[in-house]
Design a protein around this motif. Structure first.
Motif, mmCIF file in Angstrom:
data_model
loop_
_atom_site.group_PDB
_atom_site.id
_atom_site.type_symbol
_atom_site.label_atom_id
_atom_site.label_comp_id
_atom_site.label_asym_id
_atom_site.label_seq_id
_atom_site.Cartn_x
_atom_site.Cartn_y
_atom_site.Cartn_z
ATOM 1 N N GLY A 159 -7.510 -0.906 10.446
ATOM 2 C CA GLY A 159 -7.571 -2.335 10.054
ATOM 3 C C GLY A 159 -9.115 -2.562 9.214
ATOM 4 O O GLY A 159 -9.689 -1.649 9.189
ATOM 5 N N GLU A 181 1.349 -1.020 12.552
ATOM 6 C CA GLU A 181 1.377 0.066 13.507
ATOM 7 C C GLU A 181 -0.170 -0.127 14.312
ATOM 8 O O GLU A 181 -0.048 0.602 15.271
ATOM 9 C CB GLU A 181 1.239 1.445 12.877
ATOM 10 N N HIS A 182 -0.779 -0.979 13.983
ATOM 11 C CA HIS A 182 -2.232 -1.249 14.555
ATOM 12 C C HIS A 182 -3.136 -0.079 14.694
ATOM 13 O O HIS A 182 -3.819 0.166 15.681
ATOM 14 C CB HIS A 182 -2.082 -1.799 16.099
ATOM 15 N N ASP A 183 -2.844 0.852 13.710
ATOM 16 C CA ASP A 183 -3.663 2.250 13.573
ATOM 17 C C ASP A 183 -4.751 2.079 12.640
ATOM 18 O O ASP A 183 -5.439 3.111 12.276
ATOM 19 C CB ASP A 183 -2.738 3.220 13.363
ATOM 20 N N ILE A 225 -4.736 -5.890 9.634
ATOM 21 C CA ILE A 225 -4.302 -4.685 10.466
ATOM 22 C C ILE A 225 -2.965 -4.306 10.390
ATOM 23 O O ILE A 225 -2.031 -5.212 10.060
ATOM 24 C CB ILE A 225 -4.377 -5.354 12.148
ATOM 25 N N THR A 226 -2.869 -2.915 10.215
ATOM 26 C CA THR A 226 -1.318 -2.634 9.735
ATOM 27 C C THR A 226 -0.452 -2.854 10.919
ATOM 28 O O THR A 226 -0.819 -2.864 12.187
ATOM 29 C CB THR A 226 -1.370 -0.906 9.689
ATOM 30 N N LYS A 270 -11.502 -10.554 10.380
ATOM 31 C CA LYS A 270 -10.693 -9.539 9.851
ATOM 32 C C LYS A 270 -9.825 -9.726 8.547
ATOM 33 O O LYS A 270 -9.425 -10.879 8.152
ATOM 34 C CB LYS A 270 -9.445 -9.732 11.015
ATOM 35 N N GLU A 325 -7.672 -2.823 17.028
ATOM 36 C CA GLU A 325 -7.340 -4.124 17.332
ATOM 37 C C GLU A 325 -8.727 -4.843 18.195
ATOM 38 O O GLU A 325 -9.398 -6.045 17.917
ATOM 39 C CB GLU A 325 -6.286 -4.631 18.203
ATOM 40 N N LYS A 326 -8.928 -4.129 19.348
ATOM 41 C CA LYS A 326 -9.811 -4.407 20.307
ATOM 42 C C LYS A 326 -11.598 -4.220 19.397
ATOM 43 O O LYS A 326 -12.340 -5.080 19.466
ATOM 44 C CB LYS A 326 -10.186 -3.650 21.429
ATOM 45 N N ASP A 375 -9.169 1.982 19.789
ATOM 46 C CA ASP A 375 -8.505 0.764 19.776
ATOM 47 C C ASP A 375 -8.741 0.093 18.755
ATOM 48 O O ASP A 375 -9.667 -0.677 18.717
ATOM 49 C CB ASP A 375 -8.619 -0.165 21.166
ATOM 50 N N SER A 379 -7.202 4.488 14.152
ATOM 51 C CA SER A 379 -7.017 5.000 15.187
ATOM 52 C C SER A 379 -7.568 6.476 15.326
ATOM 53 O O SER A 379 -7.452 7.200 14.320
ATOM 54 C CB SER A 379 -5.873 4.710 15.892
#
Length: 130
Positions: A38, A34-36, A31-32, A28, A14-15, A12, A51
């Motif tokens: 960062g 797609e959250h994949d 982050i993309t 930060k 973001e986490k 994860d 990810s």
């Protein structure tokens, strides 16, 4: 040639970014959508997270995914601080797990080891005095 990135593959993104903000005070960078993937603002070398699914798409031969429930890999990130006891304890409060307590090395440097929420090894140490 210049060393630019360390990319850690995680479940994860973001986490993990949030953990590093809370545990170590990094900010930060992005982050993309797609959250994949960062990145953190961490100095000259960027700490980045991708990810596991992105890793699986990048590496046709696959890769070993790290688990907090297994022994860590033989690689670590090292963060220096003048306030080692405080920063070490703050990281634990934010979710890091103590792996080895802080000790003083024969050359005077203090060093302790943590594992992040994904299982990566992190060394917290004082700068080496010349």
């Amino acid at each position: 040639m210049k060393y630019a990135y360390t990319i850690l593959y995680v479940e994860d993104v973001e986490k993990t970014i949030s953990f590093y903000e809370n545990a170590f005070g990094f900010q930060k960078k992005f982050i993309t959508p797609e959250h994949d993937y960062g990145e953190l603002i961490s100095g000259e070398t960027t700490i980045a997270f991708a990810s596991n699914s992105l890793g699986n798409s990048n590496f046709k031969k696959s890769f070993k995914q790290l688990s907090i429930n297994k022994k860590p890999n033989g690689v670590e990130m090292a963060f220096t601080t003048e306030n080692i006891e405080n920063d070490f304890n703050e990281a634990i409060k934010a979710g890091a797990i103590e792996y080895e307590p802080i000790i003083e090395k024969p050359w005077g440097q203090k060093v302790g080891y943590l594992r992040d929420i994904n299982g990566f090894l992190i060394e917290i140490c004082t700068p080496i005095k010349n």
